[in-house]
Design a protein around this motif. Structure first.
Motif, PDB file in Angstrom:
ATOM      1  N   ASP A   1       0.835  -1.205   0.000  1.00 51.53           N
ATOM      2  CA  ASP A   1       0.000   0.000   0.000  1.00 51.53           C
ATOM      3  C   ASP A   1       0.867   1.251   0.000  1.00 51.53           C
ATOM      4  O   ASP A   1       0.608   2.190  -0.755  1.00 51.53           O
ATOM      5  N   ILE A   2       1.892   1.272   0.833  1.00 56.22           N
ATOM      6  CA  ILE A   2       2.773   2.439   0.903  1.00 56.22           C
ATOM      7  C   ILE A   2       3.488   2.645  -0.432  1.00 56.22           C
ATOM      8  O   ILE A   2       3.599   3.775  -0.915  1.00 56.22           O
ATOM      9  N   LYS A   3       3.944   1.566  -1.057  1.00 58.25           N
ATOM     10  CA  LYS A   3       4.683   1.693  -2.311  1.00 58.25           C
ATOM     11  C   LYS A   3       3.773   2.031  -3.487  1.00 58.25           C
ATOM     12  O   LYS A   3       4.065   2.941  -4.264  1.00 58.25           O
TER      13      LYS A   3
ATOM     14  N   ASN B   1       0.133   2.665  -3.612  1.00 52.99           N
ATOM     15  CA  ASN B   1      -0.946   3.632  -3.477  1.00 52.99           C
ATOM     16  C   ASN B   1      -0.473   5.001  -3.004  1.00 52.99           C
ATOM     17  O   ASN B   1      -1.106   6.007  -3.291  1.00 52.99           O
ATOM     18  N   ARG B   2       0.618   5.048  -2.265  1.00 57.30           N
ATOM     19  CA  ARG B   2       1.124   6.322  -1.747  1.00 57.30           C
ATOM     20  C   ARG B   2       2.298   6.856  -2.556  1.00 57.30           C
ATOM     21  O   ARG B   2       2.745   7.970  -2.348  1.00 57.30           O
TER      22      ARG B   2
ATOM     23  N   PHE C   1       5.488   5.905  -2.581  1.00 48.47           N
ATOM     24  CA  PHE C   1       6.784   5.931  -1.917  1.00 48.47           C
ATOM     25  C   PHE C   1       7.608   4.751  -2.414  1.00 48.47           C
ATOM     26  O   PHE C   1       7.269   3.596  -2.164  1.00 48.47           O
TER      27      PHE C   1
ATOM     28  N   LEU D   1       6.267   7.164   7.900  1.00 50.25           N
ATOM     29  CA  LEU D   1       5.434   6.446   6.926  1.00 50.25           C
ATOM     30  C   LEU D   1       4.399   5.571   7.631  1.00 50.25           C
ATOM     31  O   LEU D   1       3.235   5.517   7.227  1.00 50.25           O
TER      32      LEU D   1
ATOM     33  N   ALA E   1       1.671   7.816   9.127  1.00 54.56           N
ATOM     34  CA  ALA E   1       0.759   8.294   8.086  1.00 54.56           C
ATOM     35  C   ALA E   1      -0.180   7.177   7.644  1.00 54.56           C
ATOM     36  O   ALA E   1      -1.387   7.395   7.475  1.00 54.56           O
ATOM     37  N   HIS E   2       0.367   5.976   7.473  1.00 52.77           N
ATOM     38  CA  HIS E   2      -0.459   4.835   7.056  1.00 52.77           C
ATOM     39  C   HIS E   2      -1.541   4.551   8.088  1.00 52.77           C
ATOM     40  O   HIS E   2      -2.712   4.373   7.743  1.00 52.77           O
TER      41      HIS E   2
ATOM     42  N   LEU F   1      -4.247   7.354   8.196  1.00 53.70           N
ATOM     43  CA  LEU F   1      -5.156   7.248   7.050  1.00 53.70           C
ATOM     44  C   LEU F   1      -6.113   6.072   7.210  1.00 53.70           C
ATOM     45  O   LEU F   1      -7.294   6.162   6.863  1.00 53.70           O
ATOM     46  N   LYS F   2      -5.606   4.973   7.758  1.00 49.42           N
ATOM     47  CA  LYS F   2      -6.451   3.807   8.006  1.00 49.42           C
ATOM     48  C   LYS F   2      -7.515   4.130   9.057  1.00 49.42           C
ATOM     49  O   LYS F   2      -8.686   3.778   8.894  1.00 49.42           O
TER      50      LYS F   2
END
Length: 57
Positions: A10-12, A14-15, A17, A35, A38-39, A42-43
């Motif tokens: 998800d971080i790589k 959808n975001r 990064f 990171l 932030a994840h 947002l969740k």
């Protein structure tokens, strides 16, 4: 059992990064911490919005 792979995906994907920007173990830890924070925020916001009936964030 918790699987960490979806979080990194998800971080790589959808975001957007793709790589660590800082050097040195303390700095990398700090960046990964931001990171993760932030994840998780947002969740949490998505769960709260879902419980209130909001369609999109």
């Amino acid at each position: 059992m918790i699987e960490p792979e979806p979080v990194f995906g998800d971080i790589k994907n959808n975001r957007g990064f793709k790589r660590i920007l800082l050097q040195g173990l303390p700095n990398v830890g700090l960046e990964v911490g931001w990171l993760s924070l932030a994840h998780n925020l947002l969740k949490k916001a998505a769960v709260d919005a879902k419980s209130k009936g909001v369609k999109h964030l």
